[in-house]
Structures are given as structure tokens and as C-alpha cells.
Scaffold this motif. Structure first.
Motif, PDB file in Angstrom:
ATOM      1  N   ALA A 129       1.590   4.951   9.134  1.00  0.00           N
ATOM      2  CA  ALA A 129       1.240   4.395   8.270  1.00  0.00           C
ATOM      3  C   ALA A 129      -0.026   4.389   8.132  1.00  0.00           C
ATOM      4  CB  ALA A 129       1.502   2.851   8.549  1.00  0.00           C
ATOM      5  N   LEU A 130      -0.237   5.632   9.117  1.00  0.00           N
ATOM      6  CA  LEU A 130      -2.162   5.515   8.570  1.00  0.00           C
ATOM      7  C   LEU A 130      -2.345   5.816   7.311  1.00  0.00           C
ATOM      8  CD1 LEU A 130      -2.191   4.949  12.125  1.00  0.00           C
ATOM      9  CD2 LEU A 130      -3.966   6.198  12.163  1.00  0.00           C
ATOM     10  N   PRO A 131      -2.134   6.939   7.601  1.00  0.00           N
ATOM     11  CA  PRO A 131      -2.416   8.119   6.070  1.00  0.00           C
ATOM     12  C   PRO A 131      -1.710   6.624   4.551  1.00  0.00           C
ATOM     13  CG  PRO A 131      -0.367   9.165   6.174  1.00  0.00           C
ATOM     14  CD  PRO A 131      -0.469   7.814   7.636  1.00  0.00           C
ATOM     15  N   LEU A 132      -0.950   6.449   4.570  1.00  0.00           N
ATOM     16  CA  LEU A 132      -1.055   4.982   3.274  1.00  0.00           C
ATOM     17  C   LEU A 132      -2.104   4.496   3.365  1.00  0.00           C
ATOM     18  CD1 LEU A 132       3.185   5.136   3.002  1.00  0.00           C
ATOM     19  CD2 LEU A 132       1.318   6.820   1.716  1.00  0.00           C
ATOM     20  N   GLY A 133      -1.887   3.901   4.592  1.00  0.00           N
ATOM     21  CA  GLY A 133      -2.944   2.702   4.554  1.00  0.00           C
ATOM     22  C   GLY A 133      -4.393   2.931   4.088  1.00  0.00           C
ATOM     23  N   GLY A 159       0.719   0.399  -2.953  1.00  0.00           N
ATOM     24  CA  GLY A 159       0.951  -1.110  -3.281  1.00  0.00           C
ATOM     25  C   GLY A 159       0.881  -2.069  -2.626  1.00  0.00           C
ATOM     26  N   ILE A 160       1.773  -2.221  -1.695  1.00  0.00           N
ATOM     27  CA  ILE A 160       1.914  -3.293  -0.342  1.00  0.00           C
ATOM     28  C   ILE A 160       0.900  -3.722   0.028  1.00  0.00           C
ATOM     29  CG2 ILE A 160       3.405  -4.097   1.002  1.00  0.00           C
ATOM     30  CD1 ILE A 160       6.062  -3.147  -0.260  1.00  0.00           C
ATOM     31  N   LEU A 161       0.796  -1.979   0.871  1.00  0.00           N
ATOM     32  CA  LEU A 161      -0.900  -2.217   1.862  1.00  0.00           C
ATOM     33  C   LEU A 161      -1.950  -2.277   1.241  1.00  0.00           C
ATOM     34  CD1 LEU A 161      -0.018   0.963   3.848  1.00  0.00           C
ATOM     35  CD2 LEU A 161       0.936  -0.975   4.661  1.00  0.00           C
ATOM     36  N   ALA A 162      -2.352  -2.847  -0.278  1.00  0.00           N
ATOM     37  CA  ALA A 162      -3.166  -2.642  -1.188  1.00  0.00           C
ATOM     38  C   ALA A 162      -3.337  -4.341  -1.506  1.00  0.00           C
ATOM     39  CB  ALA A 162      -3.625  -2.274  -2.114  1.00  0.00           C
ATOM     40  N   GLN A 185       9.903  -8.366  -3.052  1.00  0.00           N
ATOM     41  CA  GLN A 185       9.770  -9.058  -2.111  1.00  0.00           C
ATOM     42  C   GLN A 185       9.581  -9.060  -0.494  1.00  0.00           C
ATOM     43  OE1 GLN A 185      14.747  -9.702  -1.896  1.00  0.00           O
ATOM     44  NE2 GLN A 185      14.462 -11.375  -3.385  1.00  0.00           N
ATOM     45  N   LEU A 186       8.613  -7.531   0.199  1.00  0.00           N
ATOM     46  CA  LEU A 186       8.331  -7.719   0.655  1.00  0.00           C
ATOM     47  C   LEU A 186       6.373  -7.351   1.030  1.00  0.00           C
ATOM     48  CD1 LEU A 186       9.714  -4.213   1.385  1.00  0.00           C
ATOM     49  CD2 LEU A 186      10.150  -6.278   2.759  1.00  0.00           C
ATOM     50  N   SER A 187       5.912  -7.934  -0.825  1.00  0.00           N
ATOM     51  CA  SER A 187       4.735  -7.958  -0.981  1.00  0.00           C
ATOM     52  C   SER A 187       4.299  -9.867  -0.473  1.00  0.00           C
ATOM     53  CB  SER A 187       4.723  -8.410  -2.529  1.00  0.00           C
ATOM     54  OG  SER A 187       3.347  -8.603  -3.095  1.00  0.00           O
ATOM     55  N   SER A 188       2.609  -9.422   0.032  1.00  0.00           N
ATOM     56  CA  SER A 188       2.065 -11.204   0.339  1.00  0.00           C
ATOM     57  C   SER A 188       1.094 -11.185  -1.062  1.00  0.00           C
ATOM     58  CB  SER A 188       1.047 -10.398   1.298  1.00  0.00           C
ATOM     59  OG  SER A 188       0.440  -9.469   0.942  1.00  0.00           O
ATOM     60  N   ALA A 189       1.073 -11.378  -1.928  1.00  0.00           N
ATOM     61  CA  ALA A 189       0.284 -11.588  -3.099  1.00  0.00           C
ATOM     62  C   ALA A 189       0.892 -13.187  -3.760  1.00  0.00           C
ATOM     63  CB  ALA A 189       1.464 -10.707  -4.322  1.00  0.00           C
ATOM     64  N   ASP A 190      -0.254 -13.460  -3.820  1.00  0.00           N
ATOM     65  CA  ASP A 190      -0.143 -15.172  -4.208  1.00  0.00           C
ATOM     66  C   ASP A 190       0.680 -15.231  -5.353  1.00  0.00           C
ATOM     67  OD1 ASP A 190      -2.501 -15.881  -2.328  1.00  0.00           O
ATOM     68  OD2 ASP A 190      -3.569 -14.378  -3.922  1.00  0.00           O
ATOM     69  N   LEU A 191       0.927 -14.405  -6.319  1.00  0.00           N
ATOM     70  CA  LEU A 191       1.473 -14.058  -7.451  1.00  0.00           C
ATOM     71  C   LEU A 191       2.307 -12.906  -7.559  1.00  0.00           C
ATOM     72  CD1 LEU A 191      -0.904 -15.794 -10.554  1.00  0.00           C
ATOM     73  CD2 LEU A 191       1.444 -16.843  -9.307  1.00  0.00           C
ATOM     74  N   ILE A 286       6.761  -1.592   5.194  1.00  0.00           N
ATOM     75  CA  ILE A 286       7.062  -0.511   4.675  1.00  0.00           C
ATOM     76  C   ILE A 286       8.253   0.292   5.240  1.00  0.00           C
ATOM     77  CG2 ILE A 286       4.588  -0.842   3.446  1.00  0.00           C
ATOM     78  CD1 ILE A 286       4.230   2.012   4.891  1.00  0.00           C
ATOM     79  N   PHE A 287       7.938   0.418   6.372  1.00  0.00           N
ATOM     80  CA  PHE A 287       9.427   1.297   6.750  1.00  0.00           C
ATOM     81  C   PHE A 287      11.070   0.671   6.923  1.00  0.00           C
ATOM     82  CE2 PHE A 287       5.220   2.827   7.970  1.00  0.00           C
ATOM     83  CZ  PHE A 287       5.197   3.997   8.521  1.00  0.00           C
ATOM     84  N   THR A 288      11.229   0.854   6.134  1.00  0.00           N
ATOM     85  CA  THR A 288      12.787   0.729   5.119  1.00  0.00           C
ATOM     86  C   THR A 288      13.734   1.230   5.783  1.00  0.00           C
ATOM     87  OG1 THR A 288      12.668   1.407   3.359  1.00  0.00           O
ATOM     88  CG2 THR A 288      11.113  -0.364   3.251  1.00  0.00           C
TER      89      THR A 288
END
Length: 334
Positions: A129-133, A159-162, A185-191, A286-288
Motif C-alpha cells: 500500500a505504500l505507493p498508493l498511500g 480516494g479511500i486512503l485520501a 461502505q469502505l469509506s471513512s467519510a463523514d458524509l 483496500i486489498f479486496t
């Protein structure tokens, strides 16, 4: 030395082939690959022949998301590195094939300066995940999100990591749009807003965002997002775009600023490694999907490129029994 590698032989042609490694120089290391992954951005474009320039000249080895164990080191390299797991950003160490970026190989010869040692991470597989992160971290750095309201378009891997990193770096509120429900559903967004099933304007009513981060590459999505930016808002382009075609009237009326994010900055790989190590960034989500590298490689790539539920595909290069003690538990499987 010979190695098995994934080779793009032409447009939409991928195979598992034997290649020849360059000799190890005094400042190189030899890495035995345990895991790699498939880029659904740059790599997909190259697979489809949309980047017809060096180093994407067929035949070539793709890959810049690789983790393996260092098994040999040149005479001017610290020999204590032997046996350690490291992230490898790729390699140009082949004599009979091009590399772009050359990380999808069973064995890799590369300069010691191009690796990131993963001692601090309990689960070295997460080093993939280092390069995407690092890409997401660079985007969020450029956005200067502390105390801001942030809208992220797209909840693919970046987008999920951002979204997670925006929270970590002090954003006041983070909203995300994504048409694929499993990703949302994997997102940590408030909205969290699904534009295919919800009215985006109603879902985001009452919010004016300081920052818009795009990780979709879809011009119509960006146009919609611009409507929710405040005066003097900032837009970060977080993907790679062949052409830009957006509604300039929005930019003109609000005096928006636009920033293109190019991969990651020096030190970002190490910063992401350290965030994963102290559990400030959940990279494993992110690894599905996962597959063993074998002659079925074409269908593996097709799934990674076409299945919206496949955020990141982990490719296993060693027999599963040999790597079991180090394996991640993924969000899903093939």
C-alpha cells in the motif's frame, strides 16, 4: 539469472514469461518477490495502449507495488539488509525486456536506494500500500486540509486512503461521492453519497467545501463537484488525465485554484510506512482480492481492471504455505 515476470507483449496482451536479470552491481540488492499488486490507473492505461511512450514500449514488465525479501546485497550495501522485507518501487534491471516500472517479477535487481525497508510494519504484506498511500498523502499535503471541509470524488483505493488521511491531518469534515456501494461502505467519510441512487445536491445541502479532491478522472463528476466549492476554493487533480474538459464558468465565478498532484514527494513512502506501523492508516481495507501468479494471468488482470468491487488485487508469487505467517486478512477474496 532468469526470473518469471509478467510481461505486456502488446495492446491487451499479458503473459507470464521468463526474463533475464542484469548482474547485481555493488550498490544493488536482489529481492525475492512475495507479493505485488495491479495498478488500475497507469497500468490499465498502458495495457490498453494509451501511453505509447518510454518506458511503456512493448514488450515491458509493469508494476510498482511490490514487496519481497532481500536475499543478496552488493559489496557496497549493508549486509544486515539480507533477510529483511522491503517495498520495491520497480526495477530497470532486465537485459531482454523493457520495464514500466518493472516490479512484477519473481526476482528483482534494483539499487538499494530504491527500496523501503519494512521492519516497522508487523504485517509486511501491507507494504504494497505504500505507493498508493504516498500518492494520497501527497494529494492531502497539497490540499492543506487542516480545519477545512473536504469533498473527495471517488472512493477507489487512492480516494479511500485520501479520505482517511484528510481526517488524520485535521480536516473539519470529509464528504465522499462514489457510485459503487461496496466501495462507499469502505469509506471513512463523514458524509457518504452514492450519486447513482441519491440526489447529490440534497445530500450535500448546506455545505460549502474548501477543497475538492478528484480521484475519478471523470469530467462530469468534477463539474458536479465544483458546484459545492466556496469562493477561492481549491481543486486537487489526484489522477492522471489525458485531457481536461471542465466547466470554466465555475472556476471563473469562484476564482478557484487548480493543483495537479504528481505521484508522491520525497519521504512520503516512509511517512506512510510509519502511519501504517502505528495504525494511524488502515491500509488493509483496500486489498479486496488475491490470486496466485500463474498462467491464468490474463483473466486476473481483466478482473482487476473491470470488477468495480476489486479495489486492489494482491498477487502471490510464492506458494501460499510458505508465506502464510505473513499474510494479510483481506476484505474479500476472488
Amino acid at each position: 539469472m532468469k526470473s518469471k515476470a509478467i510481461v505486456f507483449g502488446g495492446v491487451r496482451q499479458v503473459s507470464l514469461s521468463e526474463v533475464t536479470l542484469k548482474p547485481l552491481s555493488s550498490t544493488d540488492v536482489l529481492v525475492e518477490t512475495y507479493w505485488s499488486s495491479i495498478s488500475t490507473g497507469t497500468e490499465k492505461m498502458a495495457y490498453n495502449g494509451l501511453i505509447p511512450s518510454p518506458p511503456f514500449i512493448y514488450p515491458f514488465i509493469p508494476g510498482y507495488e511490490t514487496v519481497g525479501r532481500i536475499i543478496e546485497a552488493g559489496e557496497h550495501v549493508n549486509q544486515s539488509l539480507i533477510g529483511k522485507f522491503a517495498y520495491v518501487a520497480g526495477s530497470f534491471g532486465y537485459t531482454d525486456v523493457n520495464a514500466a516500472f518493472g516490479g512484477a517479477s519473481q526476482y528483482i535487481v534494483c539499487p538499494v536506494d530504491s527500496i523501503t525497508v519494512l521492519d516497522a510494519i508487523a504485517n509486511p504484506q501491507c507494504g504494497i500500500a505504500l505507493p498508493l498511500g504516498a500518492t494520497a498523502l501527497h494529494i492531502v499535503d497539497l490540499a492543506q486540509v487542516k480545519g477545512s471541509k473536504v469533498l473527495v470524488l471517488g472512493q477507489g483505493a487512492v480516494g479511500i486512503l485520501a479520505t482517511e488521511l484528510a481526517h488524520h491531518m485535521g480536516a473539519k469534515l470529509v464528504a465522499a461521492t462514489e457510485p459503487h456501494q461496496n466501495r462507499l461502505q469502505l469509506s471513512s467519510a463523514d458524509l457518504r453519497v452514492n450519486p447513482d441512487t441519491e440526489d447529490v445536491s440534497a445530500a450535500l445541502a448546506g455545505h460549502e467545501f474548501d477543497v475538492l479532491i478528484d480521484s475519478t478522472g471523470i469530467m462530469s463528476a468534477i463539474d458536479t463537484g465544483l458546484r459545492f466549492l466556496k469562493f477561492h476554493g481549491v481543486v486537487i487533480f489526484g489522477g492522471y488525465y489525458q485531457r481536461m474538459n471542465i466547466d470554466y464558468s465555475q472556476a471563473f465565478q469562484k476564482e478557484l485554484s487548480f493543483i495537479a498532484a504528481r505521484q508522491w514527494a520525497h519521504g512520503d513512502l516512509e511517512r506512510v510506512r510509519d502511519l501504517i506501523a502505528v495504525k494511524k492508516l488502515n491500509a488493509e481495507k483496500i486489498f479486496t482480492h488475491q490470486c496466485q501468479v500463474d498462467e491464468n494471468i490474463t483473466s486476473i488482470y481483466q478482473q482487476a481492471f473491470s470488477d468495480p468491487d476489486c479495489l486492489k488485487m494482491i498477487l502471490h508469487w510464492k506458494p501460499e504455505a510458505a508465506e502464510q505467517e505473513n499474510a494479510c486478512y483481506l476484505a474479500g477474496n476472488t
